[in-house]
Design a protein around this motif. Sequence first.
Motif, PDB file in Angstrom:
ATOM      1  N   LEU A 316      41.173  50.337  39.623  1.00  0.00           N
ATOM      2  CA  LEU A 316      40.144  50.646  38.640  1.00  0.00           C
ATOM      3  C   LEU A 316      40.686  51.710  37.707  1.00  0.00           C
ATOM      4  O   LEU A 316      41.044  52.809  38.146  1.00  0.00           O
ATOM      5  N   VAL A 343      37.273  50.201  30.148  1.00  0.00           N
ATOM      6  CA  VAL A 343      37.116  49.985  31.580  1.00  0.00           C
ATOM      7  C   VAL A 343      37.990  48.802  31.955  1.00  0.00           C
ATOM      8  O   VAL A 343      37.869  47.712  31.386  1.00  0.00           O
ATOM      9  N   LEU A 345      39.734  46.579  35.282  1.00  0.00           N
ATOM     10  CA  LEU A 345      39.701  46.283  36.716  1.00  0.00           C
ATOM     11  C   LEU A 345      40.791  45.295  37.053  1.00  0.00           C
ATOM     12  O   LEU A 345      40.931  44.258  36.398  1.00  0.00           O
TER      13      LEU A 345
END
Length: 350
Positions: A316, A343, A345
């Motif tokens: 992450l 963000v 992932l």
Amino acid sequence: MQANAQVRTPKYSNEFLNIGVGGRALGMGNVQSAIANDATAGFWNPAGLLQLPNKHNVALMHSELFAGIVKNDFATYAAPLDSTSAFAVSIIRTGVDDIADTRNLVNEYGYINYDNIKLFSVADYALLLSYARKSNLIKGLRVGGSAKIIYRNVGQFANAYGFGLDAGVQLERQGWQFGLMAKDITTTFNAWVHNPDEFREVAAITGDSLLIKSSVEITLPRLVAGVAHYIKFNDKVGALVAADLDFTFDGRRNVLLDSEVLSLDPHLGLEVNYNRLVFVRTGINNVQQVRNFDYTQSWKFQPNFGVGIASNGLKLDLALTRIADTTPTNNFSSNVRLSSVIVSLGYSFD
């Protein structure tokens, strides 16, 4: 009316492919050509796909630019084919949605009718098919390439299809990592098809240049050279220091070094890790000369910050990138603060 297709070579063609992907990279100022080693390597340098940690590798990213107006999304799947080769499939979308078309806001009777407002999107898409292979001639040398299929859409007004090729190499020597990425090596084209009927009223005021039915947009090659070195402080703490030099050949740009033939844009990045579990990152890029409110000029750069956590194949990464920064100058002041929130992932497994 002009009906023949125009051929253009704009300075910032397909610029959505230079924003970058992945929280790790964007937190380090887009420094990746020598150190890309996960599923995002298909974008940064496909040669790095040979360092994939597991058999199956997935990465997803969402970032918002200009206070959320522009959405930038990325998804990829990468896997080794055998001990000497690997591949990846990646998709990128950068777009602005829900743009109001107010041309028919006032009806034929001169009254405002909000029901006549239509919404449309302006979006750019790219599909990357990447392949990498170890060199049999030079130890530690990795080579790779990506084929890019591009689709760009401006609502009902215009759309384009394009194709291009990238190629990259990585080399490791005595703790040093080197990378070279050549983007659009054969030049990349976008074949635009316009809808002149949507522009007739505007063209009547501004001229007939908007009534061209088609055009071809050419993206010139770009070269990115990188170097990195890992410093081990003890058994648990280490730091990766990396730098990229971005060379463009489409005329003068507002970068650190520029000329009519060549422009050079440097990127610097730092990644500190604890036990390969927790990562703290920073980087600078976009060094530019800006004009202040008092008409003097000064140099500015874009700061970037990021953190990451990696455990059991799950990664992450978060990053904060300031893309606009206006500070007070003399008796003038401004409160413009625009940042991009990223963000990312990633997950890899056997």
